[in-house]
Design a protein around this motif. Structure first.
Motif, PDB file in Angstrom:
ATOM      1  N   ARG A  37     -30.703 -93.500 -38.543  1.00 21.63           N
ATOM      2  CA  ARG A  37     -29.345 -93.176 -38.972  1.00 21.63           C
ATOM      3  C   ARG A  37     -29.380 -91.947 -39.865  1.00 21.63           C
ATOM      4  NH1 ARG A  37     -25.335 -96.358 -43.068  1.00 21.63           N
ATOM      5  NH2 ARG A  37     -23.404 -95.320 -42.447  1.00 21.63           N
ATOM      6  N   ALA A  38     -28.499 -91.007 -39.590  1.00 28.36           N
ATOM      7  CA  ALA A  38     -28.425 -89.779 -40.389  1.00 28.36           C
ATOM      8  C   ALA A  38     -27.317 -89.894 -41.418  1.00 28.36           C
ATOM      9  CB  ALA A  38     -28.192 -88.573 -39.493  1.00 28.36           C
ATOM     10  N   LEU A  39     -27.563 -89.357 -42.605  1.00 30.74           N
ATOM     11  CA  LEU A  39     -26.605 -89.322 -43.702  1.00 30.74           C
ATOM     12  C   LEU A  39     -26.529 -87.882 -44.217  1.00 30.74           C
ATOM     13  CD1 LEU A  39     -27.997 -92.462 -45.566  1.00 30.74           C
ATOM     14  CD2 LEU A  39     -25.964 -92.412 -44.100  1.00 30.74           C
ATOM     15  N   SER A  40     -25.493 -87.586 -44.981  1.00 34.49           N
ATOM     16  CA  SER A  40     -25.404 -86.222 -45.507  1.00 34.49           C
ATOM     17  C   SER A  40     -24.341 -86.136 -46.588  1.00 34.49           C
ATOM     18  CB  SER A  40     -25.075 -85.223 -44.397  1.00 34.49           C
ATOM     19  OG  SER A  40     -23.745 -85.415 -43.940  1.00 34.49           O
ATOM     20  N   ASP A  57     -23.278 -91.669 -47.739  1.00 36.31           N
ATOM     21  CA  ASP A  57     -22.807 -92.163 -46.447  1.00 36.31           C
ATOM     22  C   ASP A  57     -21.422 -91.565 -46.157  1.00 36.31           C
ATOM     23  OD1 ASP A  57     -21.926 -93.517 -44.241  1.00 36.31           O
ATOM     24  OD2 ASP A  57     -22.307 -95.521 -45.031  1.00 36.31           O
ATOM     25  N   GLU A  94     -16.793 -83.936 -45.711  1.00 40.89           N
ATOM     26  CA  GLU A  94     -17.988 -83.088 -45.690  1.00 40.89           C
ATOM     27  C   GLU A  94     -18.042 -82.101 -46.864  1.00 40.89           C
ATOM     28  OE1 GLU A  94     -19.766 -84.399 -43.745  1.00 40.89           O
ATOM     29  OE2 GLU A  94     -19.030 -84.613 -41.706  1.00 40.89           O
ATOM     30  N   ARG A 121     -26.093 -84.146 -38.316  1.00 40.29           N
ATOM     31  CA  ARG A 121     -26.411 -85.579 -38.305  1.00 40.29           C
ATOM     32  C   ARG A 121     -26.724 -86.060 -36.892  1.00 40.29           C
ATOM     33  NH1 ARG A 121     -21.949 -85.759 -41.946  1.00 40.29           N
ATOM     34  NH2 ARG A 121     -20.585 -86.562 -40.304  1.00 40.29           N
ATOM     35  N   LEU A 146     -29.162 -83.190 -46.402  1.00 36.38           N
ATOM     36  CA  LEU A 146     -29.234 -83.786 -45.068  1.00 36.38           C
ATOM     37  C   LEU A 146     -30.317 -84.858 -45.116  1.00 36.38           C
ATOM     38  CD1 LEU A 146     -29.124 -80.821 -42.522  1.00 36.38           C
ATOM     39  CD2 LEU A 146     -27.592 -82.782 -42.562  1.00 36.38           C
ATOM     40  N   VAL A 200     -32.128 -88.571 -43.203  1.00 34.44           N
ATOM     41  CA  VAL A 200     -32.243 -89.507 -42.089  1.00 34.44           C
ATOM     42  C   VAL A 200     -33.049 -90.701 -42.576  1.00 34.44           C
ATOM     43  CG1 VAL A 200     -34.337 -88.439 -41.124  1.00 34.44           C
ATOM     44  CG2 VAL A 200     -32.835 -89.781 -39.648  1.00 34.44           C
TER      45      VAL A 200
END
Length: 462
Positions: free
Chosen positions: A44-47, A215, A250, A22, A52, A54
């Motif tokens: 903003r990166a999300l995963s 998120d 995660e 991220r 993955l 962005v």
């Protein structure tokens, strides 16, 4: 202003790879977009464990026009003696798209030069993104990467789908042999079917309706809230473990938890054994009594789904934890049949280094060094006990318990010596001689402990 969305769907991504990914996604998109002249956007990166993503908000439809001042050849080269343009002068005029007589001049400390201001018309943002995305993804690095198929592709895990949208428009690109589109999938249990996104806007909300909390901050909030609820129902409190909660975040696409129990008799084992079994081997949160902080015979485990309708996940966790604690109880009982002192000669069987000898040889060196350092600082240090403690500190490496639970090295040696009636200074030194393991971790409160660890480290460095 338009919103850009990129989602890379993969097989299960290791939990320890996602936070770094991220961070890299945001940094790389920031760098590439800035190079292209964009500013004022928000990336903003999300995963989740299987994707993955962005999201870049406030991008204009087009790249801004930009002006560039180009310096050409010296005037003495660009113009001949009669004032007419030379081939060099005419070439520069063609390059900047101007008649030669409209090309400017500038005086420098090296003489007069041709100069021209050129305006580059901005391109469509969708075109710029189509060029940027493959480079950004190719630059991502992970703790471990893998190849698949014919071995041509290298990424953290095999890629199954690419979603790339600028508002309602697909950003055309290809990654790892997969062409981008507007399709994605929901949670593998709650919403496994493929569906299409009409727009990049509202991405997180759409996935939520399909059983995916994309998120990480929202997953953490829900996990912490649910853990407190389950602990309260059990009349306990959750043992603070931010690192394990971060790992839970995660591991899942939907943040779910289950509560379970194990036989109360296992609480007779050293607390560290129970904690290691629950935390390190089953990734379970530990429950404590609200009054004295002692362990409860209960745990909270993470699940990647909204519920456990038939209780099978809970039963599975309870079965595995019970089996591992039963093993631990057996190992503990077996280890108690022999005094830790009796294991010290067997350190000869453990090679420390092919040139430097066995762990017994190292312990002897460390004991002498610790005694020397100790006497330099305090005249009343018991040198013989220090030398003996150097061997005892490593003796638990030969116990059944530490062979099965390597995380308990040192800790079990301290417990065994305490149960054998050893002096408190000795068993606390053995228990703590691996400390500290980081800058934020406590150090041993004993007198011998710091002497042992410093001596072991100095010997290793030497």
């Amino acid at each position: 202003m338009p919103t850009f969305l990129l989602e890379i769907r993969t097989e299960e991504i290791p939990a320890n790879a996602l936070a770094g990914a991220r961070r890299q996604l945001v940094e790389l998109f920031d760098a590439r977009l800035a190079e292209a002249g964009y500013e004022g956007y928000e990336a903003r990166a999300l995963s989740t464990s299987r994707r993955l993503s962005v999201v870049v908000k406030n991008l204009p439809d087009r790249q801004a026009d930009r002006s560039e001042e180009l310096t050409g050849p010296p005037l003495r080269v660009a113009v001949d003696g009669d004032g007419n343009p030379t081939p060099a002068g005419e070439g520069f005029a063609r390059k900047v798209g101007l008649p030669f007589d409209e090309v400017g001049r500038v005086e420098t400390d090296k003489g007069e030069y041709l100069v021209a201001s050129v305006t580059h018309e901005g391109r469509a943002t969708v075109e710029i993104l189509a060029e940027i995305v493959p480079g950004v993804v190719a630059a991502l690095r992970f703790p471990k990467m893998m190849r698949w198929g014919d071995g041509a592709h290298l990424f953290v895990r095999p890629v199954h789908g690419i979603l790339a949208l600028l508002d309602n428009d697909v950003v055309p690109c290809e990654l790892f042999g997969v062409t981008s589109g507007r399709a994605t999938v929901g949670h593998r249990v709650h919403s496994p079917d493929s569906f299409e996104l009409e727009s990049a806007n509202g991405y997180a909300e759409v996935l939520m309706r399909h059983g995916v909390v994309v998120d990480p901050a929202e997953r953490r909030r829900r996990l912490e809230e649910l853990a407190e609820k389950l602990a309260s129902e059990a009349g306990a409190r959750v043992h603070s473990d931010p690192a394990l909660v971060a790992e839970h975040v995660e591991l899942v696409e939907w943040p779910g938890l289950i509560a379970g129990t194990f036989e109360e008799r296992f609480l007779e084992l050293p607390p560290e054994v129970v904690v290691t079994t629950l935390r390190h081997h089953q990734k379970c949160l530990i429950l404590e009594n609200g009054d004295d902080g002692g362990l409860q015979n209960a745990f909270i485990g993470v699940i990647d789904r909204k519920d456990d309708p038939e209780g099978l996940i809970q039963q599975g966790n309870e079965w595995v934890i019970g089996a591992r604690l039963a093993d631990a109880g057996f190992f503990f009982a077996e280890d108690r049949k022999k005094a830790l002192h009796d294991l010290v000669p067997d350190l000869e069987r453990l090679e420390f280094h092919r040139v430097l000898g066995s762990l017994a040889d190292k312990a002897a060196r460390v004991g002498d060094l610790a005694a020397t350092i100790g006497k330099e600082n305090r005249s009343d240090v018991d040198a013989k006990q220090l030398q003996a403690s150097a061997g005892l500190a490593k003796a638990d490496l030969l116990t059944h318990m530490v062979v099965e639970f390597p995380e308990l090295q040192g800790v079990m040696g301290g417990h065994y010596l305490r149960l054998e009636g050893a002096d408190e200074e000795l068993w606390t030194a053995v228990r703590d001689h691996y400390l500290p393991v980081g800058f934020e971790v406590e150090v041993s409160a004993s007198e011998f402990g710091p002497l042992l660890v410093v001596s072991y480290l100095i010997d290793t460095v030497a």
